[in-house]
Design an enzyme around this catalytic site. Structure first.
Site, PDB file in Angstrom:
ATOM      1  N   ASP A  17     -30.115 -24.517   3.290  1.00  0.00           N
ATOM      2  CA  ASP A  17     -31.330 -25.044   2.635  1.00  0.00           C
ATOM      3  C   ASP A  17     -32.190 -23.871   2.176  1.00  0.00           C
ATOM      4  O   ASP A  17     -32.057 -22.748   2.670  1.00  0.00           O
ATOM      5  CB  ASP A  17     -32.147 -25.920   3.605  1.00  0.00           C
ATOM      6  CG  ASP A  17     -33.417 -26.461   2.936  1.00  0.00           C
ATOM      7  OD1 ASP A  17     -33.329 -26.908   1.779  1.00  0.00           O
ATOM      8  OD2 ASP A  17     -34.492 -26.400   3.549  1.00  0.00           O
ATOM      9  N   SER A  18     -33.094 -24.159   1.246  1.00  0.00           N
ATOM     10  CA  SER A  18     -34.017 -23.121   0.784  1.00  0.00           C
ATOM     11  C   SER A  18     -34.952 -22.676   1.904  1.00  0.00           C
ATOM     12  O   SER A  18     -35.535 -21.601   1.820  1.00  0.00           O
ATOM     13  CB  SER A  18     -34.843 -23.664  -0.379  1.00  0.00           C
ATOM     14  OG  SER A  18     -35.553 -24.816   0.037  1.00  0.00           O
ATOM     15  N   CYS A  80     -30.176 -29.341   0.552  1.00  0.00           N
ATOM     16  CA  CYS A  80     -31.359 -29.106  -0.278  1.00  0.00           C
ATOM     17  C   CYS A  80     -31.092 -29.802  -1.601  1.00  0.00           C
ATOM     18  O   CYS A  80     -30.064 -29.533  -2.243  1.00  0.00           O
ATOM     19  CB  CYS A  80     -31.555 -27.608  -0.478  1.00  0.00           C
ATOM     20  SG  CYS A  80     -32.874 -27.179  -1.633  1.00  0.00           S
ATOM     21  N   GLU A 160     -44.323 -27.987   6.053  1.00  0.00           N
ATOM     22  CA  GLU A 160     -44.135 -26.706   6.747  1.00  0.00           C
ATOM     23  C   GLU A 160     -45.348 -26.365   7.612  1.00  0.00           C
ATOM     24  O   GLU A 160     -45.222 -25.708   8.637  1.00  0.00           O
ATOM     25  CB  GLU A 160     -43.871 -25.590   5.728  1.00  0.00           C
ATOM     26  CG  GLU A 160     -42.595 -25.847   4.936  1.00  0.00           C
ATOM     27  CD  GLU A 160     -41.730 -24.633   4.745  1.00  0.00           C
ATOM     28  OE1 GLU A 160     -42.202 -23.515   5.007  1.00  0.00           O
ATOM     29  OE2 GLU A 160     -40.563 -24.805   4.355  1.00  0.00           O
ATOM     30  N   CYS A 196     -36.151 -34.949  -1.277  1.00  0.00           N
ATOM     31  CA  CYS A 196     -36.377 -33.561  -0.870  1.00  0.00           C
ATOM     32  C   CYS A 196     -36.227 -33.572   0.640  1.00  0.00           C
ATOM     33  O   CYS A 196     -36.756 -34.479   1.314  1.00  0.00           O
ATOM     34  CB  CYS A 196     -37.780 -33.114  -1.268  1.00  0.00           C
ATOM     35  SG  CYS A 196     -38.255 -31.517  -0.565  1.00  0.00           S
ATOM     36  N   HIS A 198     -37.544 -32.051   2.940  1.00  0.00           N
ATOM     37  CA  HIS A 198     -38.777 -31.977   3.738  1.00  0.00           C
ATOM     38  C   HIS A 198     -39.420 -33.353   3.934  1.00  0.00           C
ATOM     39  O   HIS A 198     -40.249 -33.521   4.818  1.00  0.00           O
ATOM     40  CB  HIS A 198     -39.822 -31.102   3.039  1.00  0.00           C
ATOM     41  CG  HIS A 198     -39.605 -29.634   3.165  1.00  0.00           C
ATOM     42  ND1 HIS A 198     -38.571 -28.979   2.558  1.00  0.00           N
ATOM     43  CD2 HIS A 198     -40.318 -28.686   3.824  1.00  0.00           C
ATOM     44  CE1 HIS A 198     -38.660 -27.692   2.827  1.00  0.00           C
ATOM     45  NE2 HIS A 198     -39.709 -27.482   3.601  1.00  0.00           N
TER      46      HIS A 198
HETATM   47  N1  DGL Z   1     -35.400 -28.341   0.471  1.00  0.00           N
HETATM   48  C1  DGL Z   1     -35.814 -28.489  -0.899  1.00  0.00           C
HETATM   49  C2  DGL Z   1     -35.234 -29.775  -1.504  1.00  0.00           C
HETATM   50  O1  DGL Z   1     -34.652 -30.615  -0.805  1.00  0.00           O
HETATM   51  C3  DGL Z   1     -37.319 -28.462  -1.079  1.00  0.00           C
HETATM   52  C4  DGL Z   1     -38.043 -27.197  -0.734  1.00  0.00           C
HETATM   53  C5  DGL Z   1     -38.151 -26.166  -1.844  1.00  0.00           C
HETATM   54  O2  DGL Z   1     -38.898 -26.363  -2.841  1.00  0.00           O
HETATM   55  O3  DGL Z   1     -37.471 -25.153  -1.715  1.00  0.00           O
HETATM   56  O4  DGL Z   1     -35.325 -29.950  -2.701  1.00  0.00           O
END
Ligand code: DGL
Length: 287
Positions: A17-18, A80, A160, A196, A198
């Site tokens: 993931d990012s 992600c 976060e 997303c 998150h």
């Molecule tokens: N984890 C990213 C997603 O599911 C979102 C967070 C980011 O912007 O890096 O798109």
């Protein structure tokens, strides 16, 4: 006969993931596949991916995945949405022998099946929304569905920060989602895709604000089921007792911050000392 050294079933699952959002997917994978070892890599030094260009996201994702592949993995889960949208095709091309799962297709399938009215909303990062990936994926499965996607970038920072159930989050959610839900019930969606990784943290707040009848799609459980099916089909399920496995946590920025936020996402204490710092791009690649 396969020797022990060729037995890929003992290799870990790689989860990328990012940042920390993909931990919601890791949690689902741990529940569904308790005997599997896993390596989670969060590109915390370069998060967020959401506002970045497709080329940048594809390049960052490629570097991170190359690191996981070098460590040895039997399956890659791109946990992600933004990376799935911009990098999945390139990853499949660059790693033709590695089974790879993204999060968009499973989420789209769950939404197409989960909506009664066919009015589906998607909340995601700017990059995911711009790509039109959910509209396209849902449209392939349920062509008559109407899909409205909204970019909700601020929610990433709130998650976060640990403010997903805070009054501030409620205000932000109202601003983003009010126009979708607070209108003629015949036009409001009955299904909301949390596009997303998150966003599952906002489930309680979304339910309180917009009603328990909205079907929320968190693709993590669907992805975990898809991972289990794929490993079974390829004879790659790890034998052994549940719980006898290791989970490694890798981050490209400060381990202590990762550990603090990861503890919140996973609902259990992660010691900063077990988080390994990884430099991306790999130092040799910069020469
Ligand atoms: N984890 C990213 C997603 O599911 C979102 C967070 C980011 O912007 O890096 O798109």
């Amino acid at each position: 006969m396969r020797s022990a050294s060729d037995d890929r079933s003992t290799l870990p699952i790689g989860v990328f993931d990012s940042g920390v959002g993909g931990l919601t997917v890791l949690a689902a994978l741990r529940r569904r596949l308790p005997q599997e070892a896993m390596i989670y890599l969060g590109d915390t030094a370069r998060v967020p991916y959401g506002p970045k260009s497709p080329e940048t996201v594809a390049s960052y994702t490629g570097e991170a995945v190359a690191h996981l592949v070098a460590l040895g993995i039997k399956l890659l889960v791109v946990a992600c949405n933004t990376a799935t949208v911009h990098a999945l095709a390139a990853l499949e091309r660059d790693h033709p022998d590695l089974p790879i799962l993204g999060v968009v297709e499973p989420g789209a399938m769950a939404a197409a099946a989960g909506s009664k009215s066919g009015r589906i909303a998607v909340i995601a990062t700017e990059g995911t929304v711009r790509s039109g990936a959910y509209e396209a994926a849902i449209g392939r499965i349920r062509p008559a569905a109407t899909v409205e996607a909204r970019a909700c970038g601020l929610l990433v920072a709130l998650a976060e920060e640990g403010w997903a159930e805070d009054a501030i989050a409620e205000g932000v959610l109202r601003r983003y989602l009010g126009p979708l839900f607070e209108r003629d019930p015949h036009r409001a969606p009955d299904c909301l895709v949390l596009g997303c990784t998150h966003f599952p943290l906002f489930t309680p707040a979304i339910r309180t604000l917009f009603g328990p009848w909205v079907t929320l799609i968190d693709s993590s459980a669907t992805v975990a089921d898809a991972a289990a099916d794929l490993l079974a089909a390829r004879g790659l399920l790890r034998a052994g007792a549940a719980g006898v496995r290791t989970i490694r946590y890798l981050a490209t920025d400060a381990p202590d911050r990762f550990a603090r936020i990861a503890s919140r996402f996973l609902g259990e204490w992660i010691a900063p000392t077990i988080v390994e710092r990884v430099l991306l791009p790999a130092p040799s690649a910069t020469l």
